[in-house]
Write a protein that holds these residues in place. Structure first.
Motif, short mmCIF file in Angstrom:
data_model
loop_
_atom_site.label_atom_id
_atom_site.label_comp_id
_atom_site.label_asym_id
_atom_site.label_seq_id
_atom_site.Cartn_x
_atom_site.Cartn_y
_atom_site.Cartn_z
N LEU A 161 0.83 -1.21 0.00
CA LEU A 161 0.00 0.00 0.00
C LEU A 161 0.86 1.26 0.00
O LEU A 161 0.57 2.23 -0.71
CB LEU A 161 -0.93 0.00 1.21
N LYS A 162 1.94 1.25 0.79
CA LYS A 162 2.81 2.43 0.84
C LYS A 162 3.53 2.65 -0.49
O LYS A 162 3.63 3.79 -0.97
CB LYS A 162 3.83 2.28 1.98
N VAL A 163 4.05 1.57 -1.07
CA VAL A 163 4.71 1.70 -2.37
C VAL A 163 3.72 2.17 -3.43
O VAL A 163 4.04 3.02 -4.28
CB VAL A 163 5.36 0.36 -2.79
N PHE A 164 2.49 1.64 -3.36
CA PHE A 164 1.46 2.02 -4.32
C PHE A 164 1.16 3.51 -4.24
O PHE A 164 1.12 4.21 -5.26
CB PHE A 164 0.18 1.20 -4.04
N ALA A 165 0.95 4.02 -3.03
CA ALA A 165 0.64 5.45 -2.85
C ALA A 165 1.79 6.32 -3.35
O ALA A 165 1.57 7.34 -4.01
CB ALA A 165 0.33 5.74 -1.39
N ARG A 166 3.00 5.92 -3.04
CA ARG A 166 4.16 6.69 -3.48
C ARG A 166 4.29 6.67 -5.00
O ARG A 166 4.59 7.68 -5.65
CB ARG A 166 5.42 6.14 -2.83
N LEU A 167 4.04 5.52 -5.60
CA LEU A 167 4.14 5.38 -7.05
C LEU A 167 3.10 6.23 -7.76
O LEU A 167 3.40 6.90 -8.75
CB LEU A 167 3.99 3.90 -7.43
N VAL A 168 1.87 6.22 -7.26
CA VAL A 168 0.80 7.02 -7.87
C VAL A 168 1.14 8.51 -7.74
O VAL A 168 1.01 9.28 -8.71
CB VAL A 168 -0.55 6.71 -7.20
N THR A 169 1.59 8.93 -6.55
CA THR A 169 1.94 10.34 -6.34
C THR A 169 3.04 10.79 -7.29
O THR A 169 2.98 11.90 -7.84
CB THR A 169 2.39 10.56 -4.88
N ASN A 170 4.04 9.94 -7.51
CA ASN A 170 5.15 10.29 -8.40
C ASN A 170 4.74 10.38 -9.86
O ASN A 170 5.48 10.94 -10.67
CB ASN A 170 6.29 9.29 -8.25
N ASN A 171 3.61 9.78 -10.21
CA ASN A 171 3.17 9.79 -11.61
C ASN A 171 1.95 10.67 -11.84
O ASN A 171 1.27 10.53 -12.86
CB ASN A 171 2.86 8.35 -12.04
N THR A 172 1.65 11.54 -10.89
CA THR A 172 0.53 12.47 -11.05
C THR A 172 1.05 13.90 -10.95
O THR A 172 2.21 14.15 -10.64
CB THR A 172 -0.54 12.22 -9.98
N ARG A 173 0.12 14.82 -11.20
CA ARG A 173 0.48 16.23 -11.18
C ARG A 173 0.30 16.80 -9.77
O ARG A 173 -0.37 16.21 -8.93
CB ARG A 173 -0.40 16.99 -12.18
N GLN A 174 0.88 17.97 -9.57
CA GLN A 174 0.77 18.60 -8.26
C GLN A 174 -0.66 18.98 -7.94
O GLN A 174 -1.06 19.00 -6.78
CB GLN A 174 1.67 19.85 -8.22
N SER A 175 -1.45 19.25 -8.98
CA SER A 175 -2.85 19.65 -8.76
C SER A 175 -3.75 18.46 -8.45
O SER A 175 -4.89 18.64 -8.02
CB SER A 175 -3.36 20.39 -9.99
N ASP A 176 -3.28 17.23 -8.69
CA ASP A 176 -4.08 16.04 -8.40
C ASP A 176 -4.01 15.71 -6.92
O ASP A 176 -3.00 15.98 -6.26
CB ASP A 176 -3.60 14.85 -9.22
N SER A 177 -5.08 15.10 -6.39
CA SER A 177 -5.12 14.79 -4.96
C SER A 177 -5.50 13.33 -4.78
O SER A 177 -6.55 12.88 -5.24
CB SER A 177 -6.12 15.71 -4.24
N LEU A 178 -4.63 12.57 -4.07
CA LEU A 178 -4.83 11.14 -3.86
C LEU A 178 -5.52 10.91 -2.51
O LEU A 178 -5.13 11.48 -1.50
CB LEU A 178 -3.49 10.42 -3.90
N VAL A 179 -6.54 10.03 -2.54
CA VAL A 179 -7.33 9.73 -1.33
C VAL A 179 -7.34 8.21 -1.14
O VAL A 179 -7.57 7.46 -2.10
CB VAL A 179 -8.78 10.24 -1.46
N ARG A 180 -7.07 7.77 0.09
CA ARG A 180 -7.29 6.35 0.39
C ARG A 180 -8.76 6.21 0.79
O ARG A 180 -9.19 6.66 1.85
CB ARG A 180 -6.38 5.87 1.51
#
Length: 428
Positions: free
Chosen positions: A330-349
């Motif tokens: 889960l931690k690797v997944f969240a980090r991977l998604v964040t690194n491949n998105t834009r600063q304006s995007d917001s990730l939610v669990r």
């Protein structure tokens, strides 16, 4: 107390400076000595190479070199000289770190009793290989018999020979003396040597200097003074600040306590809006942000898309490898998604292995491309225990609907992605 400390410190600094200057004057010395015991190559050169008839012989005793010359006026500028090769061809010594050269020599013979001392420097801009005539001629001329023993000549007193500049067509930037790469030094007859037999006796040539250049040493002393001055200044500031702290102690303690409470409150507020495992926002943390983005859709007609993500077969990972491995995934997944998105995007669990990516000012086509990039990155990423991890995606753009219906359509797209094979992106 401050005045006493300052006086003591200043006295210590003065004593240190005096001792350092005395130590520098009488130590840190270095010398390069050339005498009959030196292991250098010594040769004789005359005007014979220029068509002259001068002859010369070199005799080396325990105490001196004796250069005996029979000067003939067959050449316009007759000469003879002793050449000392300091290095192998193509190399040189850096004599620029020396300050003076001491020469112990004398002249025997009639006429002008002057000698020339040459320090020949090599530089690729003007020196041609295997042609000593192109070595720069740093020279000084003097009468050695005027001095009882040795003469000490500062290197600053040397000058570059004009005839060498003319013959080699040297550019202006190389008119100055240079001692940085010296392969050869020479002791020669003066410019107006008389015809007949003469003798130049050279006992010693010694280059003297300091292991530490004077400018560097003085800069160090100045640096120490500046450092001590800054230390005293900082100490005075510290003492003044301590006095101020004592007078305002209660007020500052109260202010500090208030600030601490504010920071703690903010910290707890942030913690309440973040998933502690992945660092992504939780549902509480996305609520206000999502409301603002929905307002932009209705007021400014800005597109808004969301991407629902679900890690494929995550329950199998937990059941087979344990919850610790699942947490790492889960931690690797969240980090991977964040690194491949834009600063304006917001990730939610969103819950468990489900995540929601809110993409402001993004239409469905752009969101689908972003989801595909993330899917591809997940597929080739390195995972704990070398697991093969994939993810399914549901993408939708908000239309004329409420927030709940908007999220429900993304969830429906995700369900279709998982039910039709997983590891794919479905857009509604």
């Amino acid at each position: 107390m401050r005045s006493k400390s300052f006086s003591l410190g200043l006295l210590s600094l003065v004593l240190f400076t005096v001792c350092a200057l005395l130590a520098y004057k009488y130590s840190f010395n270095k010398s390069l000595v050339i005498d009959p015991s030196s292991d250098y190559k010594f040769t004789v050169i005359t005007d014979a190479s220029q068509g002259g008839q001068t002859t010369a012989q070199l005799k080396k005793t325990k105490r001196a070199f004796e250069l005996s010359c029979d000067i003939k006026k067959a050449y316009a500028w007759p000469f003879c000289e002793l050449a000392v090769e300091l290095t192998e061809p193509g190399q040189g010594l850096d004599l620029s770190t020396y300050d003076t050269v001491a020469i112990r020599a004398r002249f025997e013979g009639e006429g002008s009793q002057r000698i020339r001392f040459y320090v020949r420097n090599s530089h690729p801009d003007y020196t041609k290989p295997s042609n000593d005539a192109t070595l720069k001629v740093n020279e000084v001329e003097y009468a050695p018999n005027m001095y009882a023993s040795e003469v000490v000549i500062p290197l600053d007193n040397f000058q570059v020979s004009g005839w060498w500049i003319d013959e080699n067509n040297v550019p202006l930037e190389h008119f100055a003396t240079d001692f940085s790469n010296v392969p050869l030094i020479e002791v020669a007859t003066g410019g107006h040597v008389a015809e007949g037999k003469i003798k130049i006796i050279v006992e010693e040539i010694r280059f003297d200097g300091k292991m530490i250049p004077e400018t560097h040493f003085l800069t160090f002393i100045i640096f120490i003074w500046v450092l001590v001055a800054i230390s005293f200044l900082l100490n005075d500031v510290r003492l003044a600040r301590n006095d101020l702290v004592k007078t305002r102690k209660q007020a500052q303690e109260l202010e500090s306590l208030t600030e601490t409470l504010k920071l703690e409150s903010k910290k707890f507020e942030q913690m309440a809006k973040r998933d502690p495992l992945t660092g992504a926002r939780n549902r509480a943390g996305i609520r206000d942000y999502l409301f603002e983005q929905v307002q932009q859709v209705y007021l400014n007609k800005m597109p808004l898309s969301i991407i629902f993500m679900d890690i494929d077969h995550f329950k199998t990972v937990n059941d087979t490898h344990g919850h610790e491995t699942g947490d790492e995934v889960l931690k690797v997944f969240a980090r991977l998604v964040t690194n491949n998105t834009r600063q304006s995007d917001s990730l939610v669990r969103w819950g468990g292995e489900e995540f929601l990516l809110v993409c402001s000012n993004t239409d469905s086509e752009q969101a689908e491309a972003l989801a595909e990039n993330i899917r591809a990155a997940i597929e080739v990423a390195e995972w704990p225990l070398e697991l093969d991890v994939t993810c399914s995606f549901g993408v939708t753009q908000m239309g004329q609907e409420g927030t709940s219906q908007f999220i429900a359509r993304a969830d429906e797209a995700l369900y279709k992605a998982k039910s039709t094979g997983r590891n794919k992106v479905v857009t509604f």
